[in-house]
Write an enzyme that holds these catalytic residues in place. Sequence first.
Site, PDB file in Angstrom:
ATOM      1  N   TYR A 122      -4.321   1.362  15.770  1.00 43.16           N
ATOM      2  CA  TYR A 122      -3.129   1.493  16.617  1.00 43.16           C
ATOM      3  C   TYR A 122      -3.410   1.289  18.094  1.00 43.16           C
ATOM      4  CZ  TYR A 122      -0.573   3.022  12.528  1.00 43.16           C
ATOM      5  OH  TYR A 122       0.026   3.048  11.295  1.00 43.16           O
ATOM      6  N   ASN A 178      -7.270   1.532   9.871  1.00 44.12           N
ATOM      7  CA  ASN A 178      -5.956   1.693  10.497  1.00 44.12           C
ATOM      8  C   ASN A 178      -6.164   1.583  11.990  1.00 44.12           C
ATOM      9  OD1 ASN A 178      -5.060   2.210   7.953  1.00 44.12           O
ATOM     10  ND2 ASN A 178      -4.519   4.351   8.309  1.00 44.12           N
ATOM     11  N   HIS A 199      -2.887  10.986   1.164  1.00 44.17           N
ATOM     12  CA  HIS A 199      -2.329  10.742   2.496  1.00 44.17           C
ATOM     13  C   HIS A 199      -1.711  12.055   2.984  1.00 44.17           C
ATOM     14  CE1 HIS A 199      -0.888   7.279   5.243  1.00 44.17           C
ATOM     15  NE2 HIS A 199      -0.544   8.388   5.857  1.00 44.17           N
ATOM     16  N   GLU A 219      -7.407   8.303   6.588  1.00 40.00           N
ATOM     17  CA  GLU A 219      -7.702   8.893   7.896  1.00 40.00           C
ATOM     18  C   GLU A 219      -8.200  10.334   7.852  1.00 40.00           C
ATOM     19  OE1 GLU A 219      -4.215   8.426  10.319  1.00 40.00           O
ATOM     20  OE2 GLU A 219      -4.442   6.270  10.464  1.00 40.00           O
ATOM     21  N   ARG A 270       0.855  -1.193   0.000  1.00 42.61           N
ATOM     22  CA  ARG A 270       0.000   0.000   0.000  1.00 42.61           C
ATOM     23  C   ARG A 270       0.890   1.242   0.000  1.00 42.61           C
ATOM     24  NH1 ARG A 270      -2.510   2.992   4.757  1.00 42.61           N
ATOM     25  NH2 ARG A 270      -3.907   4.461   3.747  1.00 42.61           N
ATOM     26  N   GLU A 330      -3.376  -0.342   8.021  1.00 38.15           N
ATOM     27  CA  GLU A 330      -2.192   0.020   8.797  1.00 38.15           C
ATOM     28  C   GLU A 330      -2.298  -0.574  10.183  1.00 38.15           C
ATOM     29  OE1 GLU A 330      -1.130   4.187   9.267  1.00 38.15           O
ATOM     30  OE2 GLU A 330      -1.597   4.571   7.169  1.00 38.15           O
TER      31      GLU A 330
END
Length: 457
Positions: free
Chosen positions: A293, A291, A118, A163, A74, A362
């Site tokens: 985290y 994504n 991005h 995002e 990606r 991600e």
Amino acid sequence: MSFPEGFLWGAATAAYQVEGAANEDGRGPSIWDTFSHTPGRVYRGDTGDVACDHYHRVEEDLDLMAEIGLKAYRFSVAWPRVQPEGSGPANQKGLDFYRRLVAGLRERSIEPMLTLYHWDLPQALEDRGGWTSRQTSERFAEYAALVYEALSDSVSYWITLNEPWVAAWMGYGLGVHAPGHRNSEKALSATHHLLLGHALALEAMRSSGNGNRLGVTLNLSPVRAASAETADAEAARRVDGNANRLYLDPLFRGSYPQDVLEHYRNTSDFSFVREGDLQRIAAPIDFLGVNYYMCHTIRAEAGGGARELPIGMRFSDLGAETVLPEGVRTTAMGWPVEPDGLTEILVRVKEEYRDLPVFVTENGCAIYDYVDPEGEVNDFERVSYLREHFRAAQAAIERGVDLRGYMVWSLLDNFEWAEGYSKRFGLVFVDYGTRRRIPKDSARWYAEVIRRGDLEG
Ligand code: GBH
């Protein structure tokens, strides 16, 4: 249990974080060039001028991907390479770089996954209001059409935005990312124009009609209350509204969450939301990129907080702050390690929103990597982090989530936005003196996982 046949194990990067070559082949300035060159904005004054020099080392990086055995990669396209001023005809040299990259991936049987945005907005568009302007959504659709025309034959997976929460809130609300505004009204308007941009880009790409899969990537985090107190539960709900539902609801239900609109009624009149916008934003996508985290554990803002929190975690205007749950490890970013949150958020999307194909676009961690005297990078903490999160992904699959692939953040150590080069997320170490690449132990471990297709051993 093994991952499904054809599961896309991959790694991710983003243009401004790895490419460098900021002034080459006609690339124009983006808001991140401006921001990183403004003193005091990025740690130690680091910029993406050279970054990993991926622009010149793309062949070497392709070979590294093949060595790890990646099934997918990606990457993002830099809008200012394609349209240096943010509008008008395509700069062919800019597109050529991505044509070469995609051809190199195909030669190695690595599936390209392309992100159109991005965070590197052409500066010329920011000068006219950036994402607070509806014009930017329209420009974005034109840019998407140009890239799509050039690459739709060779790229099957397309992601409009990476995002939007971060682009809007960290860029326009909290001021810690480019363009550095600190204004919630601007963040709300940026949110809407980003989502509208996604919708218009999707329409533009769909109209050329082929079987490619089009989606969007959100950063999602389960939000938990720090205690059973009502005030903490309410604060957690406000954070969930801002961080998750403000994006999921319009995309999957065609409406903004009532409680969020209510919360911001003195901040904005939402006049930027026009008739028909939400219907367009809710047009079906082929997959969702997630994504992941961390989770947010939230208490009502105490005031005169007990300890300094990273700025993003203060959730300005929400009367909420993050606490670190008891006994939870943190990464070099100070982020809590909570693998079960990945299972939880994936299951939530399926149960509360839509059962659709999903990719983890991600996941990864920063640790304080260094090259040991033998020339090796022994990042066992990253190996455990990834193993635990892969297991959490597996648990989601067992609970019926249609997970199709997993992109580790990141292939390379790179420009970590406001943290500059001080934080390393890569499977591959980058020596910023020589730009030499050194695969870490995690890269070898990941290669083994991909080869075997399971997590045993
Ligand atoms: C991703 O952002 C980016 O897509 C990628 O470019 C970046 O390098 C990578 O992660 C690592 O940072 O909002 O501060 O309270 C992730 C951004 C991180 C935003 C967690 C929300 C929650 C903490 N997200 N963050 S905060």
